[in-house]
Structure formats: structure tokens, C-alpha cells
Write an enzyme that holds these catalytic residues in place. Structure first.
Site: not given
Length: 383
Positions: A59, A62, A93, A186, A188, A222, A225, A250, A260, A262, A292
Site C-alpha cells: 500500500h 506501507d 503489485m 478485491e 469482502k 481472497e 473474504h 490473495d 478475517d 489471515d 495476504d
């Protein structure tokens, strides 16, 4: 019998990780971080240590904090580029954070405030600049704040109009600048908003066809999600493949009926992970396999490295299992029996209207799915 050795990952496998994944410090809604924060350059070095990784994704914030001064931003980017050079990793990406800052508390592209909507697009355009600076050719858009807690807050039809206008603006900018991005939406269903717009792959695919130029916009499914929506993830990915809209993916894992989580890919539902890998490999999908996910909160740095290695090893192990499944004699025997009557005449309405059928005979044909599923489990387990 000794199980065959799992091949080591290489960049040809197209495995990628986000700065926010291996860089996750172990914070959760109920507790402070359990490991030290790493700079973007340090995260790249960690991935280089794991070995076999193709790339790192980010991102905008980030990499560069939202309030960074120009000199600080320049220094961070220089250190990040140096880390890419010494590890051989690339940026695959980029995406934009339209969910962390309080300004996006009511969404970005679908905020009721026109100035917030304008700022969200402004921020996304600059994130595209940043990604292009490092050679990214994929731009993911996750609308985590694009939604409501109460339906009294927004007209959902108007919100979709605003969403479409924003994506159209980004697509035009991409064309004007010659960046060559493909965009991946994406979905969710919820979290952090109570109800998120474009909650599933199906919603995204329908939305894409409303855009001015749908050719450069696809989806980024994902695992967690789609499972949060109670749906079969492999079927969602198959729909994207069938629509030629699977631009990015993802990979992680998820326990049913939870937030979520992960988790590391394949750690919770290895059989569903197997069928996902088999689907991607059988259809020779050529995109990036992005993990992810993040290590358990209990992990230290060494265990985070193991998390990264394990993510890739699991995918490769399941890919090898899919090859064994396709070549297995018992599987082929069962599939031949199941598909013995798969070929047939063309669907001519007049001929079908006049045809007679023996329903009892049709209902008596064998479908040994139990035997096939058991053989599948044995192959996954190496039995």
C-alpha cells in the site's frame, strides 16, 4: 513409503508477499504489538532470507507514511530500492490505503462528503504514481471502508454510481500516463464496515461491466473474504477464470464463521486449498500467487521467516499433489466411470422435445464420489 521431496520455491513460481503481511508486528484489536516493527527495506531483506520469493507488494503508506515530509519519503524509497537490488526482488503489485486514516471513516470513493471522495481519488492517483515508480503492473483496490453500518446512511445505488465514477477516473489516468496497470477489485462482505459494497466476486464481476473500459479491470479474490461470506472459494475463483477476470489472487486461510484471520495458506483447510491450487494449475493461470496473510501473534522474527517459507512450501506441495491426483490410476478409473456418459448430442430443442428418457436407468448410473473423495484425501495426505 517416503513422500517425494517438495521442490524449493523459485521466482518462476510467482510467489509474492505484501509489506503489511510479513511486516505485521503482531498487533490485534485486543493487544499491542508482540514483535518489533520492520522498515520496508528490512522486510525486503527478510523475504530475501526466506528464498524463492519473486516480489513484494505495498500500500502507498506501507512504504511512505501518510504524513512523511519529502526528504523522509525520498530516503525511505532509496533504502527500499537498495534492498530490492540486493535481494533481486521486484515490486509486482501496488495498492492504496483508503481505510486507516480517520478521514475515510465513512469510506473513500463512496463517502457522503464530496471533498473526501475527491481526496480518495487524489490519494489513489498518487499511489499509482508510487507503484509505477517501482515497476508495479498490477493495482489492487480493496474497499474496506466503502459501505455502511446502517442502511439509513447511504443510497446504495448512488454509492455504486460514485464507486464507478472513481474507478473510471483511475482507469483514464492509467491510460493517460501509460502506466500499463491492470486493476483488480478485491471483495469482502464485512469488516471493518458492517456491510461493504461489492461483497463477493459475483458483485465485482457485474460491477466491472458497468465501467467505461472494463478490459483493464478484473478481480483479486481472497480466500478468507469469500469464506466469510460462506461461499466456496474455488467456485468463486472458477467464475473469475471463466470470465477471464482473474487478474490477481490473495492466498491465506480461514476458520469458518470467524473474523478475517489471515492464517497461513493451507493451515486450516488443506483440502479446499488443494482444490484451489489444482484449479489454478490445471488452467495454467499465469498470475502472481500473493500470500495476504501474517504469522501468528506468538511468532518472533525467525518464526516469521518460517511462516513465509511455509506459505510457499504448502502451495508447492499441493501443486505436486495435484499432479499426482491427475496421474493416479484409481482417480482416472473413477473419473472414467463418473464421466462415462458425459458426451452427448447437441442441445437441439426440437430433438430434445421429441426424445424419450428412461428415468430409472438414468437414476441407477453409478457416481462413486465417496471413493473419489477418499482417494483425494489419501493423495493429499501422501497415503
Amino acid at each position: 513409503m517416503t513422500a517425494p521431496a517438495t521442490p524449493l520455491p523459485t521466482p518462476a513460481d510467482k510467489f509474492t508477499f505484501g509489506l503489511w503481511t510479513v511486516g505485521n508486528p503482531g498487533r490485534d484489536p485486543f493487544g499491542e504489538p508482540t514483535r518489533s516493527a520492520l522498515s520496508p527495506a528490512e522486510i525486503v531483506d527478510l523475504l530475501g532470507e526466506a528464498g524463492g520469493v519473486l516480489g513484494v507488494n505495498f500500500h502507498d503508506n506501507d512504504l511512505v507514511p501518510i504524513d512523511a515530509a519529502p526528504a523522509e519519503a525520498s530516503s525511505i524509497k532509496a533504502e527500499f530500492r537498495a534492498a530490492l537490488d540486493r535481494t533481486g526482488l521486484r515490486v509486482c503489485m501496488a495498492t492504496v490505503n483508503l481505510f486507516s486514516d480517520p478521514v475515510f471513516r465513512d469510506g473513500g470513493f463512496t463517502s457522503n462528503d464530496a471533498d473526501v471522495r475527491a481526496y480518495a481519488i487524489h490519494k489513489a492517483l498518487h499511489a499509482m504514481d508510487l507503484g509505477a515508480e517501482f515497476g508495479a503492473d498490477m493495482f489492487v483496490l480493496w474497499g474496506g471502508r466503502e459501505g455502511v453500518e446502517t442502511d439509513a446512511a447511504k443510497d446504495p445505488v448512488l454509492s455504486l454510481d460514485r464507486y464507478r465514477d472513481a474507478i473510471n477516473t483511475l482507469v483514464r489516468y492509467n491510460a493517460d500516463k501509460g502506466f500499463g496497470y491492470r486493476f483488480a477489485l478485491e471483495p469482502k462482505p464485512n469488516e471493518p464496515r458492517g456491510h461493504i459494497f461489492l461483497p463477493t466476486i459475483g458483485h465485482c464481476l457485474a460491477f466491472i461491466h458497468s465501467l467505461d473500459d472494463p478490459s483493464v479491470v478484473g478481480v483479486n479474490p481472497e480466500v478468507a473474504h469469500e469464506q466469510m461470506a460462506g461461499l466456496n472459494f474455488s467456485h468463486a475463483v472458477a467464475m473469475a477464470l471463466w470470465s477471464k477476470k482473474l487478474f490477481h489472487i490473495d492466498l491465506n486461510d480461514q476458520a469458518g464463521g470467524r473474523y478475517d484471520q489471515d492464517f497461513r495458506f493451507g493451515s486450516e483447510n488443506p483440502k479446499s486449498a488443494f482444490f484451489l491450487v489444482k484449479l489454478l494449475e490445471d488452467h495454467a493461470w499465469s498470475g502472481f500467487r500473493h500470500f495476504d496473510s501474517h504469522a501468528y501473534r506468538t511468532s518472533d522474527r525467525a518464526d516469521v521467516v518460517e511462516f513465509a517459507k511455509g506459505s510457499m512450501r504448502t502451495y508447492i506441495a499441493l501443486r505436486e499433489a495435484a499432479k499426482r491426483w491427475n496421474a493416479d490410476g484409481r482417480v482416472r478409473e473413477l473419473l472414467a466411470q463418473i464421466n462415462a456418459h458425459a458426451s452427448g448430442p447437441q442441445l437441439d430443442a426440437a430433438a430434445l422435445h421429441a426424445r424419450t428418457f428412461d428415468r430409472a436407468a438414468l437414476a441407477s448410473r453409478a457416481l462413486p464420489y465417496e471413493a473419489l473423495d477418499q482417494r483425494t484425501v489419501e493423495i493429499i495426505m501422501g497415503a
